[in-house]
Design an enzyme around this catalytic site. Structure first.
Site, PDB file in Angstrom:
ATOM      1  N   LEU A 262       0.848  -1.193   0.000  1.00  0.00           N
ATOM      2  CA  LEU A 262       0.000   0.000   0.000  1.00  0.00           C
ATOM      3  C   LEU A 262       0.885   1.246   0.000  1.00  0.00           C
ATOM      4  O   LEU A 262       1.791   1.363   0.826  1.00  0.00           O
ATOM      5  CB  LEU A 262      -0.908  -0.006   1.232  1.00  0.00           C
ATOM      6  CG  LEU A 262      -1.958  -1.122   1.270  1.00  0.00           C
ATOM      7  CD1 LEU A 262      -2.655  -1.135   2.635  1.00  0.00           C
ATOM      8  CD2 LEU A 262      -2.973  -0.953   0.148  1.00  0.00           C
TER       9      LEU A 262
ATOM     10  N   ASN B 135      -2.975  -6.533   8.732  1.00  0.00           N
ATOM     11  CA  ASN B 135      -2.586  -7.488   7.696  1.00  0.00           C
ATOM     12  C   ASN B 135      -2.333  -8.838   8.335  1.00  0.00           C
ATOM     13  O   ASN B 135      -1.937  -8.915   9.504  1.00  0.00           O
ATOM     14  CB  ASN B 135      -1.305  -7.002   7.014  1.00  0.00           C
ATOM     15  CG  ASN B 135      -0.832  -7.939   5.907  1.00  0.00           C
ATOM     16  OD1 ASN B 135      -1.620  -8.381   5.088  1.00  0.00           O
ATOM     17  ND2 ASN B 135       0.464  -8.244   5.916  1.00  0.00           N
TER      18      ASN B 135
ATOM     19  N   HIS C  66       0.010 -12.281   7.738  1.00  0.00           N
ATOM     20  CA  HIS C  66       1.223 -12.662   6.989  1.00  0.00           C
ATOM     21  C   HIS C  66       1.602 -14.090   7.362  1.00  0.00           C
ATOM     22  O   HIS C  66       1.629 -14.413   8.560  1.00  0.00           O
ATOM     23  CB  HIS C  66       2.363 -11.693   7.347  1.00  0.00           C
ATOM     24  CG  HIS C  66       3.637 -11.965   6.612  1.00  0.00           C
ATOM     25  ND1 HIS C  66       3.832 -11.582   5.296  1.00  0.00           N
ATOM     26  CD2 HIS C  66       4.761 -12.606   6.995  1.00  0.00           C
ATOM     27  CE1 HIS C  66       5.045 -11.974   4.921  1.00  0.00           C
ATOM     28  NE2 HIS C  66       5.629 -12.584   5.919  1.00  0.00           N
TER      29      HIS C  66
ATOM     30  N   ASP D  78       2.106  -0.536   8.877  1.00  0.00           N
ATOM     31  CA  ASP D  78       2.695   0.810   8.961  1.00  0.00           C
ATOM     32  C   ASP D  78       3.371   1.096   7.618  1.00  0.00           C
ATOM     33  O   ASP D  78       3.172   0.362   6.644  1.00  0.00           O
ATOM     34  CB  ASP D  78       3.666   0.922  10.155  1.00  0.00           C
ATOM     35  CG  ASP D  78       4.923   0.070   9.967  1.00  0.00           C
ATOM     36  OD1 ASP D  78       5.714   0.008  10.926  1.00  0.00           O
ATOM     37  OD2 ASP D  78       5.106  -0.533   8.887  1.00  0.00           O
TER      38      ASP D  78
ATOM     39  N   GLY E 287       6.192   0.565   6.509  1.00  0.00           N
ATOM     40  CA  GLY E 287       7.176  -0.404   5.988  1.00  0.00           C
ATOM     41  C   GLY E 287       6.480  -1.592   5.332  1.00  0.00           C
ATOM     42  O   GLY E 287       5.259  -1.619   5.220  1.00  0.00           O
TER      43      GLY E 287
ATOM     44  N   ASP F   1       5.513  -5.263   5.939  1.00  0.00           N
ATOM     45  CA  ASP F   1       5.372  -6.300   6.979  1.00  0.00           C
ATOM     46  C   ASP F   1       6.146  -5.945   8.249  1.00  0.00           C
ATOM     47  O   ASP F   1       6.679  -6.822   8.928  1.00  0.00           O
ATOM     48  CB  ASP F   1       5.862  -7.653   6.427  1.00  0.00           C
ATOM     49  CG  ASP F   1       5.031  -8.112   5.240  1.00  0.00           C
ATOM     50  OD1 ASP F   1       5.607  -8.742   4.335  1.00  0.00           O
ATOM     51  OD2 ASP F   1       3.825  -7.813   5.210  1.00  0.00           O
TER      52      ASP F   1
HETATM   53  C1  GRF Z   1      -2.521 -15.912   3.283  1.00  0.00           C
HETATM   54  O1  GRF Z   1      -1.710 -16.929   3.849  1.00  0.00           O
HETATM   55  C2  GRF Z   1      -1.905 -14.574   3.520  1.00  0.00           C
HETATM   56  O2  GRF Z   1      -1.243 -14.471   4.770  1.00  0.00           O
HETATM   57  C3  GRF Z   1      -0.909 -14.492   2.405  1.00  0.00           C
HETATM   58  O3  GRF Z   1      -1.549 -15.067   1.292  1.00  0.00           O
HETATM   59  C4  GRF Z   1      -2.509 -16.002   1.768  1.00  0.00           C
HETATM   60  C5  GRF Z   1      -3.850 -15.592   1.203  1.00  0.00           C
HETATM   61  O4  GRF Z   1      -4.683 -16.681   1.271  1.00  0.00           O
HETATM   62  N1  GRF Z   1      -0.529 -13.130   2.163  1.00  0.00           N
HETATM   63  P1  GRF Z   1      -6.263 -16.477   0.978  1.00  0.00           P
HETATM   64  O5  GRF Z   1      -6.378 -15.614  -0.265  1.00  0.00           O
HETATM   65  O6  GRF Z   1      -6.859 -15.810   2.179  1.00  0.00           O
HETATM   66  O7  GRF Z   1      -6.774 -17.892   0.775  1.00  0.00           O
END
Ligand code: GRF
Length: 194
Positions: free
Chosen positions: A91, A105, A107, A139, A141, A143
């Protein structure tokens, strides 16, 4: 708590949020879903009768113009919280500063380990014996924002990127839903964490 959820792919995290939002113990409403492409996960929004918008970077001359349009499309909903759930774009700073800390988010790694778009692959390549998922405030950065919650999973011998990612996703979506529920019920204050 009203949400806008941003996706790029299959949307299994989105689906988990949509399913949880019909539970009495989860005072959460997804008011709109945003995507950067014709994501398969938009089918979940359609199934649950949730409006969606697509803001495709390829349709804009610059990242900033794309970011401006994305922010406009998010802000019209006046949501309490924006959730990036498998949204595979960084973003622009203007979008982040307008929304944070009500911008989180998920991750698929134990940040600060393995940031970026190839977290599962990187954990495997590093020979990690465990990894996991992180929910954090976005934020400026990549992740790098304050961590809200993390869950670990073991790496099994013979794991591939997809088998490991599927194992991560099973815990990730439960953690994301629990985190959103805690924000909705006031157990978590994003303002205090930011
Ligand atoms: C998730 O593991 C997310 O953390 C990563 O990509 C995956 C997306 O999976 N960035 P979905 O689209 O929610 O099935």
């Amino acid at each position: 708590l009203t949400l806008v959820v941003l996706i790029s792919g299959s949307g299994s995290n989105l689906r988990a949020i949509l399913e949880a939002s019909s539970r009495p113990d989860t005072p959460v409403t997804v008011v709109a879903v945003g995507a950067d492409n014709e994501a398969d996960g938009l089918a979940h929004a359609e199934e649950f009768g949730v409006p969606f918008f697509i803001v495709d970077p390829k349709a804009f001359a610059s990242r900033d113009e794309w970011g401006e349009e994305l922010l406009n499309q998010i802000q019209v909903w006046n949501a309490d919280l924006v959730v990036s759930a498998g949204f595979m774009r960084i973003l622009p700073a203007g979008v982040v500063s307008a929304l944070t800390p009500n911008l989180i988010n998920t991750h698929p790694a134990l940040l600060p380990l393995y940031p970026g778009a190839y977290a599962v692959r990187d954990a495997l390549a590093a020979g990690a014996t465990e990894t996991g998922a992180t929910v954090h405030i976005i934020d400026e950065g990549v992740d790098t924002g304050p961590v809200i919650r993390q869950t670990t999973v073991v790496v099994e011998a013979g794991d591939t990127e997809s088998t490991l990612h599927e194992r991560i996703k099973t815990v990730e979506r439960d953690m994301l839903v629990a985190t959103i529920r805690d924000i909705a019920t006031g157990q978590i204050s994003l303002k205090e964490l930011s």
